[in-house]
Design a protein around this motif. Structure first.
Motif, mmCIF file in Angstrom:
data_model
loop_
_atom_site.group_PDB
_atom_site.id
_atom_site.type_symbol
_atom_site.label_atom_id
_atom_site.label_comp_id
_atom_site.label_asym_id
_atom_site.label_seq_id
_atom_site.Cartn_x
_atom_site.Cartn_y
_atom_site.Cartn_z
ATOM 1 N N LYS A 91 0.529 -1.282 0.369
ATOM 2 C CA LYS A 91 0.095 -0.118 0.204
ATOM 3 C C LYS A 91 1.009 0.980 -0.011
ATOM 4 N N ASN A 92 2.093 0.959 0.744
ATOM 5 C CA ASN A 92 2.794 2.720 0.896
ATOM 6 C C ASN A 92 3.072 2.509 -0.120
ATOM 7 N N GLN A 93 3.474 1.035 -1.368
ATOM 8 C CA GLN A 93 4.030 2.066 -2.589
ATOM 9 C C GLN A 93 3.759 1.837 -4.014
ATOM 10 N N MET A 94 2.115 2.041 -2.987
ATOM 11 C CA MET A 94 0.842 1.980 -4.092
ATOM 12 C C MET A 94 0.445 1.131 -5.387
ATOM 13 N N LEU A 95 0.891 -0.171 -4.574
ATOM 14 C CA LEU A 95 0.605 -1.119 -5.580
ATOM 15 C C LEU A 95 -0.582 -1.536 -5.887
ATOM 16 N N ALA A 96 -1.300 -2.293 -6.331
ATOM 17 C CA ALA A 96 -3.215 -2.665 -6.375
ATOM 18 C C ALA A 96 -2.524 -4.371 -5.879
ATOM 19 N N ILE A 97 -3.802 -3.947 -5.184
ATOM 20 C CA ILE A 97 -3.924 -5.629 -4.074
ATOM 21 C C ILE A 97 -4.379 -6.370 -4.649
ATOM 22 N N ASN A 98 -3.157 -7.093 -5.413
ATOM 23 C CA ASN A 98 -3.963 -8.452 -5.981
ATOM 24 C C ASN A 98 -2.669 -9.073 -5.720
ATOM 25 N N ILE A 99 -3.547 -9.856 -4.545
ATOM 26 C CA ILE A 99 -2.465 -11.141 -4.340
ATOM 27 C C ILE A 99 -1.660 -11.853 -5.155
ATOM 28 N N ASP A 100 -2.087 -12.569 -6.256
ATOM 29 C CA ASP A 100 -1.248 -13.179 -7.063
ATOM 30 C C ASP A 100 0.144 -12.319 -8.060
ATOM 31 N N LYS A 101 -0.316 -10.682 -7.672
ATOM 32 C CA LYS A 101 0.909 -10.412 -8.277
ATOM 33 C C LYS A 101 1.696 -10.018 -7.526
ATOM 34 N N GLY A 153 4.894 -14.767 -3.905
ATOM 35 C CA GLY A 153 6.408 -14.836 -4.358
ATOM 36 C C GLY A 153 6.045 -16.649 -5.599
ATOM 37 N N ALA A 154 7.756 -17.159 -5.282
ATOM 38 C CA ALA A 154 7.014 -18.519 -5.480
ATOM 39 C C ALA A 154 6.796 -19.210 -4.280
ATOM 40 N N CYS A 155 6.784 -18.545 -3.197
ATOM 41 C CA CYS A 155 6.432 -18.989 -1.829
ATOM 42 C C CYS A 155 4.936 -19.226 -1.605
ATOM 43 N N GLY A 156 4.816 -18.756 -2.562
ATOM 44 C CA GLY A 156 2.674 -17.677 -1.795
ATOM 45 C C GLY A 156 2.848 -16.760 -0.956
ATOM 46 N N ARG A 157 3.321 -16.102 -0.269
ATOM 47 C CA ARG A 157 3.944 -15.736 0.960
ATOM 48 C C ARG A 157 4.169 -14.130 -0.155
ATOM 49 N N LEU A 158 3.649 -12.582 0.374
ATOM 50 C CA LEU A 158 4.338 -11.522 -0.722
ATOM 51 C C LEU A 158 5.735 -11.739 -0.433
ATOM 52 N N LEU A 159 5.702 -10.926 -2.057
ATOM 53 C CA LEU A 159 6.973 -10.973 -2.049
ATOM 54 C C LEU A 159 8.255 -9.943 -1.434
ATOM 55 N N CYS A 160 9.338 -10.839 -1.371
ATOM 56 C CA CYS A 160 10.143 -10.174 -0.258
ATOM 57 C C CYS A 160 10.901 -8.958 -0.611
ATOM 58 N N CYS A 161 10.662 -8.329 -2.239
ATOM 59 C CA CYS A 161 11.148 -7.851 -2.737
ATOM 60 C C CYS A 161 10.542 -6.265 -2.633
ATOM 61 N N LEU A 162 9.208 -6.321 -1.222
ATOM 62 C CA LEU A 162 8.649 -5.332 -1.532
ATOM 63 C C LEU A 162 9.198 -4.457 -0.302
ATOM 64 N N LYS A 163 9.566 -5.331 0.665
ATOM 65 C CA LYS A 163 10.935 -4.430 1.023
ATOM 66 C C LYS A 163 12.024 -3.476 1.114
ATOM 67 N N TYR A 164 12.770 -3.694 -0.465
ATOM 68 C CA TYR A 164 13.534 -3.542 -0.722
ATOM 69 C C TYR A 164 13.488 -1.868 -1.067
ATOM 70 N N GLU A 165 12.661 -1.509 -1.148
ATOM 71 C CA GLU A 165 12.094 0.155 -2.045
ATOM 72 C C GLU A 165 11.309 0.819 -1.039
ATOM 73 N N ASP A 166 10.111 0.298 -0.126
ATOM 74 C CA ASP A 166 9.827 0.883 1.044
ATOM 75 C C ASP A 166 10.140 1.764 2.121
ATOM 76 N N ASP A 167 11.600 2.242 2.085
ATOM 77 C CA ASP A 167 11.379 3.045 2.298
ATOM 78 C C ASP A 167 11.897 3.700 2.187
ATOM 79 N N ILE A 168 12.382 3.869 0.522
ATOM 80 C CA ILE A 168 12.438 4.701 -0.261
ATOM 81 C C ILE A 168 11.695 5.776 -0.446
ATOM 82 N N TYR A 169 10.319 4.840 -1.000
ATOM 83 C CA TYR A 169 9.210 5.229 -1.482
ATOM 84 C C TYR A 169 8.606 5.737 0.388
#
Length: 285
Positions: free
Chosen positions: A184-194, A197-213
């Protein structure tokens, strides 16, 4: 006797780093043999040695046993092959039992005193009878370790939506908490499938740019607030932080304008409704 140093040791390319003490002269990248909770293991020095005095350590560190010999490395390589064969054998044995467990990986300790089978399961597994048969077949200590979806993806590997190998199996030593608020902070559409990740959990990379946003959005007006554009009060409908654009509802309709083209009171600008609160594992899906 040489002064004891702090040694950082990892056991996989993307494995977590563990700390040991040593009085050996070791360089980054060298293989060493250590005793862990799992047993005897081959590890790699991941950083240059550091002075113990630089760190306030709560517990006493285990010592590195020795530099790895050619025989140690040969045994390690052979164990990888034998572990794959053992995994297939174990799968065949498990198929004869009425238990819900999916075997993922198998590992031997360096001295083959212990074999570890990793598995996933949605149920609580009673494998007492299975353990007895495995102990008879492999003639060593048996550990059946249940792992979660993220750990399974790390073990199995794969290709992410970015087209690159999964971060968890190539560079992430351990998992950090990832929350839906980061999307939400990165203003992404909350489409769980998109955003999964491959594990079925939220993408780890969501954390990479969160502080910058979070930091960059401080330059922008709050969504829903009023700003000045060409002398008129207009409503902010959205933001494009990457392109420095603001979506507004102007007299000419809904348009995107440059951040430099609008004026607003930055002192009253508040993005608390978009700022995530990170609480580690509790926020993880």
């Amino acid at each position: 006797m040489a002064e004891k140093k702090l040694a950082s040791v990892k056991f996989k390319n993307a494995g977590k780093v563990y700390y040991f003490s040593t009085d050996l002269l070791l360089d980054k990248g060298e293989n060493v043999v250590v005793e862990t909770a799992r047993g005897l293991e081959l590890g790699e020095i991941s950083q240059e040695l550091k002075d113990l005095s630089e760190f306030d350590l709560d517990t006493e560190l285990k010592h590195i046993l020795r530099k790895a010999t050619k025989r140690d490395i040969d045994n390690f390589e052979k164990n990888l092959i034998d572990a794959q064969k053992a995994l297939e054998t174990c799968k065949e044995i498990v198929s004869r039992y009425d238990i819900n467990m999916q075997l993922t990986k198998c590992e031997y300790t360096l001295d083959k005193a212990k074999i570890i089978f990793m598995y996933t399961s949605d149920d609580r597994v009673d494998f007492r009878e299975l353990l007895k048969e495995l102990a008879t077949v492999f003639r060593c200590r048996i550990e059946l370790r249940q792992i979660g979806p993220r750990d399974k993806a790390k073990v199995v590997g794969g290709i992410g939506t970015c087209g690159l190998p999964l971060c968890c199996s190539t560079m992430l030593g351990e998992f950090n908490g990832v929350s839906i608020n980061m999307a939400k902070n990165q203003m992404l559409a909350i489409n769980i499938d998109k955003i999964s990740g491959a594990c079925g959990r939220l993408l780890c990379c969501l954390k990479y740019e969160d502080d910058i946003y979070t930091q960059e959005k401080k330059r922008f007006p709050k969504i829903g607030s009023k700003v000045k554009y060409e002398g008129n009060d207009v409503k902010v409908l959205g933001l494009n932080v990457i392109s420095d654009l603001v979506k507004i509802d102007s007299k000419n309709g809904v348009i995107f304008v440059s951040l430099d083209e609008i004026t607003f009171d930055k002192n009253n600008n508040n993005h608390n409704n978009n700022h995530h609160v990170h609480k580690g594992k509790k926020n993880e899906r």
